[in-house]
Design an enzyme around this catalytic site. Structure first.
Site, PDB file in Angstrom:
ATOM      1  N   TYR A  87       0.802  -1.273   0.232  1.00 34.18           N
ATOM      2  CA  TYR A  87      -0.169  -0.032   0.156  1.00 34.18           C
ATOM      3  C   TYR A  87       0.794   1.273   0.049  1.00 34.18           C
ATOM      4  O   TYR A  87       0.213   2.428   0.236  1.00 34.18           O
ATOM      5  CB  TYR A  87      -0.853   0.057   1.062  1.00 34.18           C
ATOM      6  CG  TYR A  87      -1.914  -1.027   1.046  1.00 34.18           C
ATOM      7  CD1 TYR A  87      -3.050  -1.037   0.415  1.00 34.18           C
ATOM      8  CD2 TYR A  87      -1.919  -2.304   1.771  1.00 34.18           C
ATOM      9  CE1 TYR A  87      -4.081  -1.789   0.121  1.00 34.18           C
ATOM     10  CE2 TYR A  87      -2.983  -3.167   1.839  1.00 34.18           C
ATOM     11  CZ  TYR A  87      -3.942  -3.113   0.917  1.00 34.18           C
ATOM     12  OH  TYR A  87      -4.972  -4.022   0.797  1.00 34.18           O
ATOM     13  N   TYR A 471     -11.074  -1.726   0.224  1.00 32.72           N
ATOM     14  CA  TYR A 471     -11.336  -1.259   1.617  1.00 32.72           C
ATOM     15  C   TYR A 471     -10.538  -0.319   2.118  1.00 32.72           C
ATOM     16  O   TYR A 471     -10.479   0.300   3.070  1.00 32.72           O
ATOM     17  CB  TYR A 471     -11.454  -2.381   2.569  1.00 32.72           C
ATOM     18  CG  TYR A 471     -10.520  -3.205   2.971  1.00 32.72           C
ATOM     19  CD1 TYR A 471      -9.919  -4.028   2.069  1.00 32.72           C
ATOM     20  CD2 TYR A 471      -9.911  -3.121   4.241  1.00 32.72           C
ATOM     21  CE1 TYR A 471      -8.624  -4.849   2.264  1.00 32.72           C
ATOM     22  CE2 TYR A 471      -8.597  -3.725   4.244  1.00 32.72           C
ATOM     23  CZ  TYR A 471      -7.932  -4.694   3.551  1.00 32.72           C
ATOM     24  OH  TYR A 471      -6.919  -5.493   3.876  1.00 32.72           O
ATOM     25  N   ARG A 472      -8.997  -0.316   1.313  1.00 34.06           N
ATOM     26  CA  ARG A 472      -7.902   0.521   1.690  1.00 34.06           C
ATOM     27  C   ARG A 472      -7.190   0.886   0.343  1.00 34.06           C
ATOM     28  O   ARG A 472      -7.640   0.523  -0.653  1.00 34.06           O
ATOM     29  CB  ARG A 472      -7.182   0.079   2.646  1.00 34.06           C
ATOM     30  CG  ARG A 472      -6.368  -1.065   2.389  1.00 34.06           C
ATOM     31  CD  ARG A 472      -6.062  -2.132   3.700  1.00 34.06           C
ATOM     32  NE  ARG A 472      -5.008  -1.499   4.383  1.00 34.06           N
ATOM     33  CZ  ARG A 472      -4.255  -2.379   5.280  1.00 34.06           C
ATOM     34  NH1 ARG A 472      -4.438  -3.586   5.263  1.00 34.06           N
ATOM     35  NH2 ARG A 472      -3.352  -1.810   6.034  1.00 34.06           N
TER      36      ARG A 472
END
Lengths: 523, 523
Positions: A87, A471-472
């Protein structure tokens, strides 16, 4: 920083860093451009200059740094340990920011195994908390994600998941201490009373509940949380459901979802495909040397060699032995008579029937479901190359078998077109599932990275067309994903911006986090 | 409304009400001062003039009214059905406000029994939702509070409780539609994407989680929520633990708390004393005619006559029959060998073993734990007088036996000094308990009301001294309770006020709710 200095080409962060020395000491200021500055270890867009940063050791130091950032108008990109791999890790949104590295604040303030909670600072890793609990023989179990070196607090704030019954970590947060963008100090929930014990015990407070506001957020720097833990179970059972035929996925999803909804399966069951097993037994070259995705025929050979299913469901059962046994019976009943489905299980009990020994758990193939942190999955990073990286593509989908099947087909088509192997590791919940796929690439291989970026973009589009969203988010895709939240002319972003401007008028905290920019940096 | 009109003594709400006719029609404008205006049915401070109100029929009408309130600077006090008994019902904080009555918005938009959720408007009562589910034979169970005529949405927003495994209603909220104070329309969570099904399925969204911000809140008017429901269980078991000796309370609390923490007992177990049983078999005069609290000797006689314990724990078990049986075994094991403790249980199964029939449940003494709404507890209201009322005093306490015992002693002392009977109906959770006591009084009996107010104030003080606070509040005590949240010079209120001013600069929505006043009405 004067306008002249900026025009003269000086790094606008210089004044902040120089003055930060007074707050955190020279040894805790990382200067701009140095090689050991902060950056994504697996950059999708390589070539950025490593970021400078500051490493406060206490809440007071965070307050001082935030006030200084206001005075110098410096954007601070907060992280706890920077291990948000796939991420962006510790990487800020743009080159003008300074990393606010909270890893030195690593106190475990309290673990209470009577009521089941911990109070921790951002720098505490899953390993740290595990060791603390072990050394003191406390009767609690942790919930840990795939890799144990990340921050417990950071994972919960980014709404990450662990693999135990309390694996939805954000929901276990109970009370926060937050440095606000003006340097003021807030405690949420019951902890907002002086001299109370209720902070980590009761999730409500009085008036609006604020904890959620500081998750995936740039409205404050969270310097402490209460986190709920589960009691150490009498037994732990490692369960598997293998499914031979690919096309039986919908049935597997529907049965597991129902078992989750009835709370027969207590944790977020995993469902992996053959590629997932290959990554665990990699590198890829050991199994296939050709170009493009591994072809289906070869995958079928590998599957038989590894002795696994097309789909490999994995779950844990926890608690009283009699209840665990009954849970397993129910699970077996639900799959009984279905051709090509097989349920296997192994139970772990303590020597005196009291509780499970960690020594036993450490031997099992998936310690995370049993609350034991590990770094084992790190080995999969080098799946396609010795210098490997990855990005997670993980949209949320309603947990309906037919919907999951349809999106799986689409993902397969897109991965195949792009020439990547489709890694699948679904996470199953009572109402939704996380459609986790991963794109593995070679770091700095610009051709492969361009393909990875293109594939990731197409996956995002395919998800959004169906009303799905991750979701992220990887730091490079925050604006794009936020754009998809478009009801009523992006009412949600307009509201988030309103809150941002009110709480952080100078726009210094994590500008652009999840697509929320402060007024000064908004287009 | 001009300044002259206000000086002339005209009701400042007149212009708003006159113009509201254009939005909701004359029949949905309740004029000021009429007898059937809005007011607390059990006022602690009687004599207030009933409030005027407006009754929108749709989200668009709410938007219109909110915009009108901004133009006329009228405070709107929002409620869903106004059945928040013991907390003020529909009564606003002061006489200058207009009631925003959402009861006409009573659509059940969807109930999905495959994934287990409902989408509802504010006017939907527990009875409405129950009937809807029953008529369609949907395989879900509700979670209902003591009285079934209130709003499902309103109860969840005020962070009220039901008595099933999903009894923490605020935690079951999944996505909201909210009219903001400027009339704009927001959807939270995944529902912030146009054309998605994920709104009521996944609780996260992208960026800060906002649902909590609109609970116990004056930052928006919630016009729709997604709410998670549990699957219909195979069996339901009604369980009781009776304890003979008063001083065994700590042991009872500790054992029940541990069983809750291990998820052996699945719902918020209740623990009532003898007075609670007397209120259920009232009126009081049937049992005692003297002045002051019923003396201990008389309570002991009543206890023996009713055949109950000094403490009466009540719990429900839900789900698969085999698991419920094992749960009960564990519970019995934990209490086995303890002198004066007795566990009793009755299991309810469906005729064909499929699911429990509501007809059977309706006969039981506590239908709420089985998810069936009722009005039976209304009978207790007239405990001390035919025209009776009550106020709930319900601080949150850590669920440690010795702490509960200490505070129980204090409450007993205070009730006894004030001459009221101490009603106890504790709600037990894995980490905290709600120390529910109730003060019953005669409406309009000024002497008794003065005593009730004094007692209530002392209970609040005794709680705050120990770091306890109520989890919600009667409208008359919101400022006082908020004052207790005093960490860092009331940082929490200062932050709430900052949000309030940003989102509602005119200060029109529920001024003073939970002690948060808009700038124009702050001291």
């Amino acid at each position: 920083m004067t306008q002249t200095e900026e025009q003269a080409g000086m790094d606008p962060r210089q004044e902040f860093l120089d003055r930060a020395v007074q707050i955190v000491g020279e040894e805790n200021v990382v200067r701009p451009g140095v090689e050991d500055g902060y950056k994504d270890p697996y950059p999708l867009n390589p070539g950025r200059v490593p970021w400078p940063g500051v490493r406060p050791g206490s809440t007071e130091e965070v307050q001082g740094l935030v006030k200084l950032a206001n005075e110098t108008r410096t954007g601070l990109w907060t992280f706890s340990r920077g291990k948000n791999l796939g991420y962006g890790g510790p990487e800020p949104r743009d080159q003008k920011m300074v990393a606010l590295d909270l890893s030195r604040m690593n106190r475990i303030i309290e673990v209470d195994d009577r009521l089941g909670y911990a109070v921790i600072e951002p720098g505490v890793t899953f390993f740290d908390l595990f060791d603390y609990v072990q050394e003191r023989e406390l009767k609690v179990w942790l919930s840990v994600p795939a890799l144990g070196w990340g921050s417990v607090l950071g994972n919960a704030l980014d709404r990450g998941y662990g693999m135990s019954p309390m694996g939805d970590h954000a929901k276990q947060i109970c009370g926060m201490e937050v440095v606000l963008p003006d340097g003021d100090l807030l405690r949420t929930g019951m902890g907002a009373m002086d001299g109370t014990d209720l902070g980590p015990i009761f999730q409500g407070g009085f008036g609006p509940t604020l904890d959620g506001l500081f998750t995936q957020s740039n409205l404050g720097v969270v310097t402490q949380i209460g986190l709920w833990l589960m009691p150490w179970p009498e037994v732990y059972l490692n369960g598997d459901v293998t499914v031979e035929r690919e096309e039986d996925l919908p049935q597997l999803i529907d049965i597991l979802t129902q078992l989750r909804g009835e709370d027969v399966i207590q944790n977020n069951a995993l469902c992996g495909n053959v590629v997932r097993a290959v990554t665990m037994n990699g590198p890829r070259s050991r199994w296939y040397q050709g170009e493009g995705s591994i072809p289906p025929e070869r995958l079928e050979e590998i599957r038989q060699e590894l002795g696994i299913g097309q789909w490999n469901g994995k779950f844990g059962l926890y608690g009283d032995k009699g209840m665990v046994e009954r849970r397993l019976e129910i699970i077996k009943e639900r799959f009984a008579g279905l051709d090509g489905f097989e349920v296997k299980a192994r139970m772990y009990e303590g020597a005196e029937g009291a509780r499970v020994a960690y020594e036993d758990i450490a031997e099992m193939d998936r310690t995370q479901m049993a609350g034991v942190p590990t770094l084992k999955p790190l080995g999969t990073i080098n799946y396609v190359a010795e210098n490997g990286g990855h990005i997670d593509a993980a949209p949320i989908i309603p947990a309906r078998g037919e919907e999951v099947w349809e999106f799986y087909q689409e993902a397969k088509r897109l991965y195949s077109e792009a020439g990547f192997d489709l890694y699948i590791g679904y996470h199953l919940y009572p109402r939704h599932m996380v459609h986790v796929t991963m794109i593995y690439f070679e770091n700095d291989n610009e051709e492969m990275l361009a393909q990875a970026r293109e594939l990731y973009g197409k996956l995002l589009d395919a998800a959004r067309e169906r009303g799905y969203a991750p979701y992220r988010s990887h730091v490079d895709y925050m604006d794009r994903i936020a754009d998809g939240f478009d009801f009523n002319n992006h009412a949600i972003r307009r509201f988030q911006e309103k809150l941002k401007d009110a709480v952080d008028p100078q726009g210094i905290l994590a500008p652009g986090k999840q697509g929320v920019w402060p007024a000064r940096l908004r287009d």
